[in-house]
Design an enzyme around this catalytic site. Structure first.
Site, PDB file in Angstrom:
ATOM      1  CB  SER A  72      -0.920   0.001   1.219  1.00  0.00           C
ATOM      2  OG  SER A  72      -1.608  -1.230   1.326  1.00  0.00           O
TER       3      SER A  72
HETATM    4  N1  SAH Z   1      -0.357  -5.260   4.047  1.00  0.00           N
HETATM    5  C1  SAH Z   1       0.350  -5.617   2.820  1.00  0.00           C
HETATM    6  C2  SAH Z   1      -0.393  -5.206   1.562  1.00  0.00           C
HETATM    7  C3  SAH Z   1      -1.738  -5.804   1.457  1.00  0.00           C
HETATM    8  S1  SAH Z   1      -2.238  -6.208  -0.190  1.00  0.00           S
HETATM    9  C4  SAH Z   1       1.752  -5.053   2.814  1.00  0.00           C
HETATM   10  O1  SAH Z   1       2.134  -4.326   3.734  1.00  0.00           O
HETATM   11  O2  SAH Z   1       2.503  -5.363   1.892  1.00  0.00           O
HETATM   12  C5  SAH Z   1      -3.587  -7.246   0.313  1.00  0.00           C
HETATM   13  C6  SAH Z   1      -3.173  -8.645   0.673  1.00  0.00           C
HETATM   14  O3  SAH Z   1      -4.315  -9.303   1.198  1.00  0.00           O
HETATM   15  C7  SAH Z   1      -2.717  -9.465  -0.529  1.00  0.00           C
HETATM   16  O4  SAH Z   1      -1.457  -9.995  -0.282  1.00  0.00           O
HETATM   17  C8  SAH Z   1      -3.782 -10.539  -0.641  1.00  0.00           C
HETATM   18  O5  SAH Z   1      -3.288 -11.779  -1.115  1.00  0.00           O
HETATM   19  C9  SAH Z   1      -4.275 -10.648   0.786  1.00  0.00           C
HETATM   20  N2  SAH Z   1      -5.619 -11.206   0.954  1.00  0.00           N
HETATM   21  C10 SAH Z   1      -6.717 -11.052   0.181  1.00  0.00           C
HETATM   22  N3  SAH Z   1      -7.762 -11.715   0.686  1.00  0.00           N
HETATM   23  C11 SAH Z   1      -7.334 -12.308   1.833  1.00  0.00           C
HETATM   24  C12 SAH Z   1      -7.957 -13.163   2.814  1.00  0.00           C
HETATM   25  N4  SAH Z   1      -9.232 -13.523   2.720  1.00  0.00           N
HETATM   26  N5  SAH Z   1      -7.205 -13.579   3.854  1.00  0.00           N
HETATM   27  C13 SAH Z   1      -5.896 -13.213   3.983  1.00  0.00           C
HETATM   28  N6  SAH Z   1      -5.263 -12.436   3.075  1.00  0.00           N
HETATM   29  C14 SAH Z   1      -5.957 -11.987   2.020  1.00  0.00           C
END
Ligand code: SAH
Length: 222
Positions: A72
């Site tokens: 992000s």
């Molecule tokens: N916090 C992260 C960026 C988040 S991007 C950072 O600092 O880099 C969103 C992430 O959520 C992605 O990696 C995606 O694979 C994950 N995601 C999506 N749905 C999810 C779920 N149901 N449970 C766990 N992770 C999930």
């Protein structure tokens, strides 16, 4: 640390501080917290993004991390962190580990961090990166974050870093009374509202909208 890298970090901090000022009326947050900014300076974002040498890590924008996912925008990461009001003994649950960057920032400020990622390759890469960088108070696991992490509950704070269609009930259950939940929830149009919620005595949530954001979707069913 090279002078150029330090300079880039300070430029980014300045731009984050400016964005706090520009959005203050919407976010209800008057200014960036110096303690959060110091933690932000300590986390090497260039270790969490591809193409480390290009300097892109120190621009205020989201970047691809593979598997169709993104790390992000720094301003949004700092704001969400500040909205959690972390203390040195706070136990935090993060949904959406991604690169592990947000987890590292949480680990700088909180006591224990539990982070769940649905893509196994991302979870594994983030876990080994966090270990290599010396973050010992973070645990990462692969799974559907909608179910939370019941064995480690209750949490003082929960942060969801993917766009949810609604607030997953398990995350509310696993939040202690008075605990804070920060989550982007889909609007009827495009993107999400970043919601700041506090769990009330009766188990319900108070909700406040802090910002319009765009996150990758939270996948799977609750
Ligand atoms: N916090 C992260 C960026 C988040 S991007 C950072 O600092 O880099 C969103 C992430 O959520 C992605 O990696 C995606 O694979 C994950 N995601 C999506 N749905 C999810 C779920 N149901 N449970 C766990 N992770 C999930």
């Amino acid at each position: 640390m090279t002078e150029q890298r330090e300079q880039r970090i300070e430029n980014l901090v300045r731009s984050v501080v400016r964005e706090f000022q520009e959005t203050a009326r919407m976010t209800g947050v008057a200014a960036a917290d110096p303690a959060v900014l110091d933690a932000f300076r300590r986390v090497p974002r260039d270790e969490f993004v591809p193409d480390a040498g290009t300097g892109q890590a120190w621009e205020d924008r989201a970047l691809p991390i593979g598997h169709g996912q993104t790390i992000s925008q720094p301003f949004v990461v700092v704001l969400m962190t500040q909205l959690l009001e972390l203390q040195p003994d706070t136990r935090v649950l993060e949904i959406g580990t991604g690169s592990g960057y947000q987890a590292a920032l949480l680990a700088e400020l909180a006591g224990e961090v539990y982070s769940i990622e649905v893509v196994p390759e991302l979870a594994a890469a983030a876990a080994s990166r966090l270990q290599r960088l010396g973050y010992q108070n973070v645990q990462v696991r692969t799974g559907n974050g909608r179910d939370g992490w019941p064995e480690a509950a209750p949490f003082d704070a929960v942060i969801v870093t993917a766009g949810a269609d609604s607030i997953p009930p398990a995350l509310v259950e696993q939040l202690r009374i008075g605990g804070r939940l920060v989550i982007p929830v889909d609007t009827r149009w495009a993107g999400q509202d970043l919601l700041v919620c506090v769990k009330q005595e009766d188990g319900s949530l108070s909700e406040r909208r802090a910002l319009s954001v765009i996150f990758v979707p939270l996948v799977g069913r609750g």
